[in-house]
Write a protein that holds these residues in place. Structure first.
Motif, PDB file in Angstrom:
ATOM      1  N   TYR A 207     -11.973 117.279  73.262  1.00 43.44           N
ATOM      2  CA  TYR A 207     -10.751 117.139  72.465  1.00 43.44           C
ATOM      3  C   TYR A 207     -10.633 115.674  72.039  1.00 43.44           C
ATOM      4  N   LEU A 208     -10.946 115.410  70.780  1.00 44.44           N
ATOM      5  CA  LEU A 208     -11.141 114.031  70.315  1.00 44.44           C
ATOM      6  C   LEU A 208      -9.907 113.157  70.477  1.00 44.44           C
ATOM      7  N   LEU A 209      -8.741 113.695  70.192  1.00 45.89           N
ATOM      8  CA  LEU A 209      -7.536 112.878  70.308  1.00 45.89           C
ATOM      9  C   LEU A 209      -7.288 112.436  71.752  1.00 45.89           C
ATOM     10  N   ASP A 210      -7.749 113.253  72.705  1.00 48.93           N
ATOM     11  CA  ASP A 210      -7.570 112.882  74.110  1.00 48.93           C
ATOM     12  C   ASP A 210      -8.413 111.679  74.510  1.00 48.93           C
ATOM     13  N   LEU A 211      -9.419 111.342  73.715  1.00 46.89           N
ATOM     14  CA  LEU A 211     -10.204 110.141  74.007  1.00 46.89           C
ATOM     15  C   LEU A 211      -9.352 108.883  73.877  1.00 46.89           C
ATOM     16  N   PHE A 212      -8.215 109.001  73.199  1.00 55.85           N
ATOM     17  CA  PHE A 212      -7.337 107.848  72.986  1.00 55.85           C
ATOM     18  C   PHE A 212      -6.113 107.898  73.899  1.00 55.85           C
ATOM     19  N   LYS A 213      -6.158 108.703  74.938  1.00 51.06           N
ATOM     20  CA  LYS A 213      -5.048 108.736  75.892  1.00 51.06           C
ATOM     21  C   LYS A 213      -4.851 107.363  76.504  1.00 51.06           C
ATOM     22  N   GLY A 214      -3.596 106.963  76.626  1.00 51.37           N
ATOM     23  CA  GLY A 214      -3.283 105.655  77.196  1.00 51.37           C
ATOM     24  C   GLY A 214      -3.333 104.524  76.201  1.00 51.37           C
ATOM     25  N   ILE A 215      -3.651 104.825  74.946  1.00 48.13           N
ATOM     26  CA  ILE A 215      -3.706 103.809  73.890  1.00 48.13           C
ATOM     27  C   ILE A 215      -2.593 104.098  72.894  1.00 48.13           C
ATOM     28  N   THR A 216      -1.765 103.121  72.618  1.00 48.20           N
ATOM     29  CA  THR A 216      -0.651 103.317  71.700  1.00 48.20           C
ATOM     30  C   THR A 216      -1.089 103.042  70.266  1.00 48.20           C
ATOM     31  N   SER A 217      -0.303 103.552  69.327  1.00 48.44           N
ATOM     32  CA  SER A 217      -0.566 103.272  67.919  1.00 48.44           C
ATOM     33  C   SER A 217      -0.487 101.773  67.639  1.00 48.44           C
ATOM     34  N   ALA A 218       0.423 101.082  68.334  1.00 49.25           N
ATOM     35  CA  ALA A 218       0.559  99.636  68.136  1.00 49.25           C
ATOM     36  C   ALA A 218      -0.707  98.907  68.571  1.00 49.25           C
ATOM     37  N   GLU A 219      -1.337  99.367  69.668  1.00 49.25           N
ATOM     38  CA  GLU A 219      -2.577  98.728  70.123  1.00 49.25           C
ATOM     39  C   GLU A 219      -3.709  98.947  69.127  1.00 49.25           C
ATOM     40  N   LEU A 220      -3.774 100.143  68.552  1.00 48.95           N
ATOM     41  CA  LEU A 220      -4.793 100.390  67.542  1.00 48.95           C
ATOM     42  C   LEU A 220      -4.562  99.523  66.303  1.00 48.95           C
ATOM     43  N   SER A 221      -3.306  99.410  65.915  1.00 48.66           N
ATOM     44  CA  SER A 221      -2.980  98.603  64.733  1.00 48.66           C
ATOM     45  C   SER A 221      -3.299  97.127  64.955  1.00 48.66           C
ATOM     46  N   ALA A 222      -3.199  96.662  66.216  1.00 48.29           N
ATOM     47  CA  ALA A 222      -3.453  95.255  66.521  1.00 48.29           C
ATOM     48  C   ALA A 222      -4.930  94.972  66.777  1.00 48.29           C
ATOM     49  N   ALA A 223      -5.781  95.977  66.681  1.00 51.60           N
ATOM     50  CA  ALA A 223      -7.207  95.787  66.947  1.00 51.60           C
ATOM     51  C   ALA A 223      -7.832  94.839  65.938  1.00 51.60           C
ATOM     52  N   ASP A 224      -8.890  94.147  66.366  1.00 54.65           N
ATOM     53  CA  ASP A 224      -9.619  93.264  65.450  1.00 54.65           C
ATOM     54  C   ASP A 224     -10.209  94.083  64.309  1.00 54.65           C
ATOM     55  N   LYS A 225     -10.070  93.562  63.099  1.00 55.92           N
ATOM     56  CA  LYS A 225     -10.542  94.272  61.908  1.00 55.92           C
ATOM     57  C   LYS A 225     -11.474  93.382  61.106  1.00 55.92           C
ATOM     58  N   VAL A 226     -12.436  94.005  60.461  1.00 55.43           N
ATOM     59  CA  VAL A 226     -13.337  93.324  59.539  1.00 55.43           C
ATOM     60  C   VAL A 226     -13.330  94.106  58.236  1.00 55.43           C
ATOM     61  N   GLN A 227     -12.717  93.535  57.201  1.00 52.03           N
ATOM     62  CA  GLN A 227     -12.622  94.190  55.895  1.00 52.03           C
ATOM     63  C   GLN A 227     -12.062  95.602  56.023  1.00 52.03           C
ATOM     64  N   ASP A 228     -10.883  95.695  56.633  1.00 48.28           N
ATOM     65  CA  ASP A 228     -10.172  96.961  56.795  1.00 48.28           C
ATOM     66  C   ASP A 228     -10.948  97.984  57.619  1.00 48.28           C
ATOM     67  N   ARG A 229     -11.807  97.514  58.474  1.00 44.27           N
ATOM     68  CA  ARG A 229     -12.560  98.395  59.359  1.00 44.27           C
ATOM     69  C   ARG A 229     -12.311  97.992  60.811  1.00 44.27           C
ATOM     70  N   ILE A 230     -12.113  98.982  61.651  1.00 43.84           N
ATOM     71  CA  ILE A 230     -11.953  98.761  63.079  1.00 43.84           C
ATOM     72  C   ILE A 230     -13.176  99.344  63.781  1.00 43.84           C
ATOM     73  N   VAL A 231     -13.931  98.500  64.433  1.00 42.74           N
ATOM     74  CA  VAL A 231     -15.107  98.945  65.181  1.00 42.74           C
ATOM     75  C   VAL A 231     -14.814  98.777  66.665  1.00 42.74           C
ATOM     76  N   ILE A 232     -14.916  99.868  67.409  1.00 35.55           N
ATOM     77  CA  ILE A 232     -14.689  99.857  68.849  1.00 35.55           C
ATOM     78  C   ILE A 232     -16.035 100.100  69.525  1.00 35.55           C
ATOM     79  N   SER A 233     -16.523  99.102  70.233  1.00 33.22           N
ATOM     80  CA  SER A 233     -17.837  99.201  70.860  1.00 33.22           C
ATOM     81  C   SER A 233     -17.876  98.334  72.114  1.00 33.22           C
ATOM     82  N   LYS A 234     -19.041  98.224  72.706  1.00 39.86           N
ATOM     83  CA  LYS A 234     -19.213  97.405  73.905  1.00 39.86           C
ATOM     84  C   LYS A 234     -18.963  95.932  73.625  1.00 39.86           C
ATOM     85  N   THR A 235     -19.084  95.518  72.368  1.00 35.45           N
ATOM     86  CA  THR A 235     -18.939  94.104  72.002  1.00 35.45           C
ATOM     87  C   THR A 235     -17.776  93.843  71.054  1.00 35.45           C
TER      88      THR A 235
END
Length: 260
Positions: A207-235
């Motif tokens: 269930y893909l949305l459950d992968l984001f349990k414990g993460i708020t919309s505000a935290e996603l919005s505050a994520a580092d972005k590169v040219q309107d892209r959010i990359v979530i990885s080990k680095t």
């Protein structure tokens, strides 16, 4: 695709296998193939077929949480949607309590390992399946353990997820890339009955949305972005990555039957 089932009548113990045990299984692959051949030779003529799928649910938009979830803690449903979801599956361990009697009495342990070493499209899953021939009887306490252990030379991610984050009308492209080995499990205690020449289906569901349990919309919005892209990885955006990876390794869903 190099895919096959290896059977054993032994009790394989704890089904939450780790990657080290899976490495040892590969060392004993020849032995497992021999066991499969012996099992095939000794198997009764009265058999049915089990098809196993690996697929995604909860792709975003207005889709509600799965029925089994009483509390939904992922970001607001309207903010996330996904169009790509792929997972590398090295092997899939199926375990159950088997009885040749349809009443389910006198059970014995059953185990089969599906060797895959391939990437699966979780959103276009209907053409990708593992097919196993089973003796007629009762299968209860069903457990599956999926392992993502990439052999050397495989450049595909262990898990890849891509979609969009809608922040008040501003749309960001969001990508999750996991290049670490892991396992997850799912189970269904009720099980099923296998009749002669029957076809039964089981789906391992993420269930893909459950992968984001414990993460708020505000935290996603505050994520580092590169040219309107959010990359979530080990680095990149590692705090988000750690929580998503933890949720991926948690228990997932097992759906039995034809209905979706």
């Amino acid at each position: 695709m190099d895919q096959h089932w290896c059977y054993t009548n032994k009790n394989t113990g704890n089904f939450a296998a780790d990657t080290n045990s899976m490495k040892r299984e590969r060392i004993l692959l020849v032995v497992m193939i021999v066991l499969m051949m012996v099992s095939n030779a000794c198997r009764k003529e009265e058999t049915g077929t089990l098809e196993v799928f690996v697929r995604a649910t909860g792709t975003g938009g207005d889709m509600p949480p799965a029925k089994s979830r009483s509390v939904f803690t992922a970001p607001a449903l309207s903010t996330l949607s996904f169009d790509t979801a792929k997972i590398f599956v090295s092997d899939l361990l199926m375990q159950a309590d088997f009885s040749s009697s349809l009443s389910g009495t006198n059970t014995k342990p059953f185990a089969a390992t599906w060797i895959s070493n391939n990437s699966f499209d979780l959103l276009n899953w209907e053409g990708q399946r593992a097919i196993v021939e089973l003796e007629t009887g009762s299968f209860t306490n069903m457990r599956f353990t999926a392992t993502s252990l990439k052999p050397e030379g495989i450049n595909k991610p262990n898990f890849y997820l891509a979609g969009t984050l809608n922040e008040g009308g501003t749309v960001y492209r969001l990508t999750v890339i996991i290049n670490e080995n892991y396992t997850f499990r799912c189970k269904e205690e009720t099980g099923f009955l296998m009749f002669k020449d029957d076809l039964f289906r089981a789906a391992v569901e993420i269930y893909l949305l459950d992968l984001f349990k414990g993460i708020t919309s505000a935290e996603l919005s505050a994520a580092d972005k590169v040219q309107d892209r959010i990359v979530i990885s080990k680095t990149s955006n590692t705090g988000l990555y750690d929580r998503i990876f933890l949720n991926l390794k948690a228990d997932q869903d097992l759906h039995l039957g034809d209905d979706e």
